[in-house]
Design an enzyme around this catalytic site. Structure first.
Site, PDB file in Angstrom:
ATOM      1  N   PRO A   2       0.840  -1.211   0.000  1.00  0.00           N
ATOM      2  CA  PRO A   2       0.000   0.000   0.000  1.00  0.00           C
ATOM      3  C   PRO A   2       0.872   1.258   0.000  1.00  0.00           C
ATOM      4  CG  PRO A   2      -0.627  -1.489   1.786  1.00  0.00           C
ATOM      5  CD  PRO A   2       0.648  -2.020   1.199  1.00  0.00           C
ATOM      6  N   GLU A   3       0.473   2.249  -0.784  1.00  0.00           N
ATOM      7  CA  GLU A   3       1.195   3.520  -0.839  1.00  0.00           C
ATOM      8  C   GLU A   3       0.275   4.618  -0.289  1.00  0.00           C
ATOM      9  OE1 GLU A   3       3.051   4.047  -4.747  1.00  0.00           O
ATOM     10  OE2 GLU A   3       3.054   1.882  -5.021  1.00  0.00           O
ATOM     11  N   LYS A  61       3.625   5.944   5.001  1.00  0.00           N
ATOM     12  CA  LYS A  61       2.784   4.749   4.837  1.00  0.00           C
ATOM     13  C   LYS A  61       2.388   4.152   6.185  1.00  0.00           C
ATOM     14  CE  LYS A  61       5.269   3.614   0.573  1.00  0.00           C
ATOM     15  NZ  LYS A  61       6.220   2.653   0.000  1.00  0.00           N
ATOM     16  N   ARG A 282      13.221  -3.461  -8.504  1.00  0.00           N
ATOM     17  CA  ARG A 282      11.808  -3.112  -8.669  1.00  0.00           C
ATOM     18  C   ARG A 282      11.533  -2.855 -10.137  1.00  0.00           C
ATOM     19  NH1 ARG A 282       9.758  -1.517  -3.700  1.00  0.00           N
ATOM     20  NH2 ARG A 282       7.779  -2.066  -4.642  1.00  0.00           N
TER      21      ARG A 282
END
Ligand SMILES: [Zn+2]
Length: 293
Positions: A2-3, A61, A282
């Site tokens: 989650p961002e 976050k 990433r």
């Protein structure tokens, strides 16, 4: 993971649903969540029991629960964690959802911690990978936590302006995608939204920060505010495990521009196809025509 938009959606929901309630008790089958809390799981449980939740807010976050007597509870959802408001029955140390609907879906049924609250409410923490983090701290210890101490400014705070953004980015060297995702530079941006922001700003993810001029930095700054606001409005992205507190999906992935669209046509109709490359392990998704190096 989650961002900012996903965490903000959870925070807004929780603030509406459980602010003012008192924590009656906590259950877990994964005490490792609490290893960063002083005294570990047992002390955590004793400390939060009977505490009223004054406010729920976000730092980067991290989800922060301001409790009575200046205690701060921090939850980081990490890879797959999400907080749900519903009802569960714990049988043989296994929580079973009582309600039908989204909360009964598989993605929401990796409950490894439960908070019993006043007014017959419950908050469950569903977390497939079990990388989440939960801790409680006094005000003074909280301020010194690594999780919050060095965290960069929030891109959605109105007072966060371009000159601050420019000076923070310019202090760091490396590919812009990596620097945008560095929580100590600007907080809340991760893999999904860095791809989206750089596409809107027409900047190649590998472009070095030292090669970016004012015009390009301004484009990134404006794209960040725009994309993050839009994603909060659409309640986040659910291409992976993320769900809101009712167990429901967010809608940003329906309108996402490049993230996980490798091989698809560029949304600008430039004729090129979206490509993917790896930066520090990433994935970065971008248009090779619109975002030239
Ligand atoms: Zn393009």
């Amino acid at each position: 993971m989650p961002e900012l938009p996903e965490v903000q959606t959870i925070v807004n929901d929780l603030d509406r649903k459980i602010k003012g309630l008192t924590i009656a008790d906590v259950w877990t089958d994964w005490p490792k969540y609490f290893k960063r809390s002083i005294g570990g799981w047992e002390t955590f449980r004793k400390t939060v029991k009977g505490k009223k939740i004054k406010k729920i807010r976000r730092i980067g976050k991290n989800i922060i629960f301001d409790l009575l007597n200046d205690k701060k509870m921090l939850i980081h959802q990490k890879m797959t964690g999400h907080l749900l408001i519903g009802h569960w029955q714990v049988k043989n140390n296994k929580p079973i959802p009582i309600e039908k609907g989204p909360l009964a879906e598989k993605v929401n049924n990796y409950i490894h911690a439960i908070f019993w609250l006043s007014k017959n409410k419950m908050m469950g923490f569903s977390d497939l990978r079990k990388f989440g983090k939960i801790l409680v701290a006094d005000e003074k210890d909280f301020k010194n936590l690594e999780d919050v101490k060095n965290i960069g400014p929030d891109p959605l705070t109105p007072k966060f302006g371009f000159s601050e953004f420019k000076s923070l980015i310019s202090k760091k060297r490396g590919p812009i995608k990596k620097i945008l995702m560095d929580q100590n530079v600007v907080s809340g941006i991760g893999n999904i939204y860095s791809d989206e922001i750089l596409f809107v700003a027409k900047i190649h993810p590998l472009k070095k920060t030292e090669e970016l001029g004012d015009k390009e930095l301004k484009a990134i700054f404006e794209a960040a505010k725009k994309i993050l606001k839009k994603a909060v409005k659409l309640r986040g992205t659910s291409t992976s495990d993320y769900r809101d507190t009712a167990g429901k999906v967010g809608y940003y992935d329906k309108v996402r521009l490049v993230y996980r669209r490798e091989g698809e046509k560029c949304p600008r109709n430039c004729g090129a196809a979206i490509q993917r490359l790896k930066i520090n392990g990433r994935s970065a998704h971008f248009c090779p025509y619109c975002q030239k190096l």
